[in-house]
Design an enzyme around this catalytic site. Structure first.
Site, PDB file in Angstrom:
ATOM      1  N   GLY A   8       0.838  -1.204   0.000  1.00 30.78           N
ATOM      2  CA  GLY A   8       0.000   0.000   0.000  1.00 30.78           C
ATOM      3  C   GLY A   8       0.864   1.241   0.000  1.00 30.78           C
ATOM      4  N   THR A  49       5.463   2.258   5.997  1.00 29.01           N
ATOM      5  CA  THR A  49       4.162   1.645   6.243  1.00 29.01           C
ATOM      6  C   THR A  49       3.300   2.536   7.114  1.00 29.01           C
ATOM      7  OG1 THR A  49       2.976  -0.066   7.481  1.00 29.01           O
ATOM      8  CG2 THR A  49       5.291   0.149   7.959  1.00 29.01           C
ATOM      9  N   VAL A  50       2.072   2.778   6.679  1.00 30.09           N
ATOM     10  CA  VAL A  50       1.144   3.568   7.504  1.00 30.09           C
ATOM     11  C   VAL A  50       0.799   2.824   8.791  1.00 30.09           C
ATOM     12  CG1 VAL A  50       0.115   4.803   5.553  1.00 30.09           C
ATOM     13  CG2 VAL A  50      -0.940   2.671   6.336  1.00 30.09           C
ATOM     14  N   ASP A  51       1.006   1.521   8.795  1.00 30.16           N
ATOM     15  CA  ASP A  51       0.642   0.733   9.973  1.00 30.16           C
ATOM     16  C   ASP A  51       1.650   0.870  11.118  1.00 30.16           C
ATOM     17  OD1 ASP A  51      -1.637  -0.212   8.747  1.00 30.16           O
ATOM     18  OD2 ASP A  51      -0.575  -1.872   7.803  1.00 30.16           O
ATOM     19  N   GLY A  64      -6.095  -0.066   9.930  1.00 27.73           N
ATOM     20  CA  GLY A  64      -5.432  -0.805  10.993  1.00 27.73           C
ATOM     21  C   GLY A  64      -6.092  -2.158  11.213  1.00 27.73           C
ATOM     22  N   ARG A  65      -5.650  -3.169  10.493  1.00 25.67           N
ATOM     23  CA  ARG A  65      -6.212  -4.520  10.644  1.00 25.67           C
ATOM     24  C   ARG A  65      -5.710  -5.155  11.937  1.00 25.67           C
ATOM     25  NH1 ARG A  65     -10.369  -7.137   7.459  1.00 25.67           N
ATOM     26  NH2 ARG A  65     -10.957  -5.156   6.575  1.00 25.67           N
ATOM     27  N   GLU A 102     -10.472  -0.571  11.540  1.00 19.92           N
ATOM     28  CA  GLU A 102     -11.133  -1.567  10.690  1.00 19.92           C
ATOM     29  C   GLU A 102     -10.958  -2.978  11.256  1.00 19.92           C
ATOM     30  OE1 GLU A 102      -9.275  -1.694   6.782  1.00 19.92           O
ATOM     31  OE2 GLU A 102      -7.302  -1.381   7.668  1.00 19.92           O
ATOM     32  N   GLN A 131      -7.087   8.823   3.901  1.00 18.16           N
ATOM     33  CA  GLN A 131      -6.136   9.018   4.992  1.00 18.16           C
ATOM     34  C   GLN A 131      -4.686   8.774   4.585  1.00 18.16           C
ATOM     35  OE1 GLN A 131      -6.887   5.805   8.249  1.00 18.16           O
ATOM     36  NE2 GLN A 131      -8.255   5.260   6.569  1.00 18.16           N
TER      37      GLN A 131
END
Lengths: 418, 418
Positions: free
Chosen positions: A13, A142-144, A191-192, A245, A297
């Protein structure tokens, strides 16, 4: 040593600042033509290497490369293509080395998250074995925010800033309307597995906004949740709810998987936010609004944090410098020296310690009731959203994001079936 | 003539710049203490007048009033409380005049859309009849951009800018991923009746983004729509879709009312975006992402257009100046002199011509196929999103939005049941 070419690819992503890292890589490489002849970029990520679909970045002007610094998305294209173990994906790894050899590529800069760190690590091992050593350096993205060792990951700070500011703005809105109308605003964020992005919304508490955060790290307890929301509405007149999410029931089912069916009986249209909003309406009767930020976002370069952009660029630059110093199989990292004032420097981590390790949110960052963030978490987050790094706008009022030419490098090998 | 007090209230859904109009009203009134002794604001809109719940704005510092210019939402609170005809809502209108009389209020500045223009008009008529003449001036505000006579409405330009930029950013994102992953991005925007906000997304076409816009003005034709989307994906590899919340089937049903039921049989969780996304997946098989902007769009002061903020302030200022010149029952308007370069001036419209008239999007702004905007529409829209008027940020990286003290004016009358 004669100059070799470098290969750069974007993975997974994309983010608001992954192109800033690309900019750091290419601008730094261009300063060392004696060692790096050209930077080839993979069209659509690692797939570009496998299919020998390489972009000749030397065809891009300095101005366009510089504009990558303020352009969101992946300027060369990205993909979600995971190379597995060295045995399982042997054919793919060998093809990579074959392509690198054909194009005299001595440096591999791979810009991504956990999966690409793993691929990068394996390429450095294999290339050595195959007698065509490639220096493989991983550039974190990574956005995570879930990579280990580095204090934070480029991409996250900008999402955090956008989401925190948007939550504040929407909360001010619902506060204005709450006396006679909407009392509940629900925002769904990415955010899984890790609740870092949701955590950023917790910052609005410092602006006296009543907020309830639902983390993927905390099993959803409907009764406790509704009581929290009701208490906040009774005290403040309104309440903002942020739902990751990945928020799930104790049995592991995501909130979004409510068994929703359309009139044709098709399953689930998705969205944890509407599920939460309707749950509140049902139980407490409050009028609600909800939003799902999704790509908005992670693409919101218009509100990136300055520290995030700076780090994304610096890590790209450091990757090239480390390669030129002879390093291999490493990832440049952000090392936090101090939170207030915010001070950081570049460090490095061996890829053997990065690959396949996921950094979760420490439980001491989540309040005991599971619905908020602690002051330790705030101290961690604020530096990452510091400063505004606005893109330039044209006279029409639109941002000047660059679309690259993307000229192809002539192919030298037979085609390869993915 | 001795000084009288002024009453100011915010009406309906709030915006990123309605407080800029409040700032214009209050700062201008403060310059004329000989004529306007104090500005009282209705707490939560017109309800504050009916229940005699008035905010004493003289208790707010100059700095806090100035900060309204960059603070989204309704600083004094708003409401959706519609006064009906003079006969039907006689009790309410008479109460308003009673409260105005008790607090020596000679000026009524009402900041809102069509409904509040109507109320404003009726107050000016009735107050005269009741022997306590109040000068009633309407200050336009609506993200829907549907007020007549004025070229545009404060609030719209900022939503348009935010939505156009966000659509561009998300489209760049999906373009990066489209080769192997997401090919469709669907964004749902506000607009029950008028497609002005959706139209703003059409601007991304000028950045070579394939976009399909669904307007509430155009009956939804599923077959034609899917063919358009498929054609764009086949040509460009991806497609962005923008859907107004008011998009509806030929029989009037909204797309969002797909008869969706959750596992308990409860109706519809809402959202036209997931309906459209799933429809595409079903028919064409493309992987999608979708977002619903909801409050984020109208609260996004972090990306307001400079021309919108300037006009919001100027109209509030003009309202006070017109009142001081003796005008009554009017609304200051934006008059466009030229689109390129953008030039405008303040005009005025009689409330008799504003009340109960809704301005729809002209059909010549929508392309013949019904899925895009014409160059005439672009020429209209671009000036409204020109310039960036960023709020100040604190050292932590959060915007410095103001929360007012909101001190109450002592009550003088008996209570009033709404």
């Amino acid at each position: 040593m004669s100059a070799k070419n470098a290969f750069y690819a974007q993975s997974g992503g994309v983010t608001a600042v992954i192109n800033a890292s690309a900019c750091g890589v290419i601008e730094t490489a261009r300063k060392h033509p004696d060692k790096i002849a050209n930077v080839y970029a993979g069209r659509n990520g690692i797939i570009g290497a496998l299919t020998e679909d390489l972009i000749d970045t030397s065809q891009e002007s300095s101005a366009d490369i510089a504009a990558l610094r303020h352009t969101p998305s992946g300027g060369f294209g990205s993909c979600r293509f995971k190379l597995k173990g060295l045995e399982e994906s042997k054919r793919e790894y060998e093809r990579l080395i074959e392509v690198f050899k054909a194009h005299n590529i001595g440096y591999f800069f791979y810009n991504g998250g956990g999966d690409s760190a793993d691929t990068c690590y394996k390429v450095s091992q294999l290339s050595e074995k195959m007698g065509f050593p490639v220096q493989a350096i991983h550039v974190p993205k990574t956005v995570d925010n879930d990579l280990p060792i580095t204090d934070n990951c480029p991409g996250f700070g900008s999402v955090a800033k956008y989401i925190a500011v948007s939550t504040l703005e929407a909360s001010f809105d619902v506060r204005s309307m709450a006396a006679t109308s909407t009392k509940i605003f629900v925002l769904e964020v990415m955010g899984r597995h890790a609740g870092w992005i949701a955590a950023a919304c917790g910052l609005v508490e410092d602006n006296k906004i009543p907020v309830v955060v639902l983390f993927p790290e905390v099993e959803f307890d409907q009764e406790k949740f509704l009581a929290q929301v009701d208490e906040k509405v009774k005290e403040h007149g309104f309440c903002t709810i942020v739902v990751s999410e990945g928020t799930h029931w104790p049995d592991g089912r995501f909130l979004a998987e409510q068994g929703t069916r359309d009139s044709f009986g098709h399953a689930q249209l998705g969205g944890a936010a509407p599920v939460v909003a309707n749950m509140i309406k049902e139980a407490l009767g409050y009028k609600f609004h909800w939003a799902v930020a999704d790509y908005l976002q992670r693409a919101a370069r218009h509100l990136s944090s300055a520290s995030d952009v700076e780090q994304a660029y610096a890590l790209g630059k450091a990757a090239v410098e480390m390669a030129l110093e002879g390093h291999n199989s490493i990832m440049p990292t952000v090392v936090r020296k101090s939170s207030a004032p915010y001070e950081w420097e570049i460090g490095r981590a061996p890829l053997s310690e990065v690959a396949n390790v996921e950094k979760m949110m420490p439980m001491e960052f989540i309040t005991e009731d599971g619905f908020g963030i602690t002051s330790a978490c705030k101290e961690y987050l604020y530096p990452l959203i510091q400063g505004e790094a606005y893109p330039p706008y044209n006279k029409n009022g639109m941002p000047e994001y660059v679309t690259l030419k993307g000229a192809s490098v002539p192919r030298k090998l037979d085609s390869f079936e993915l």
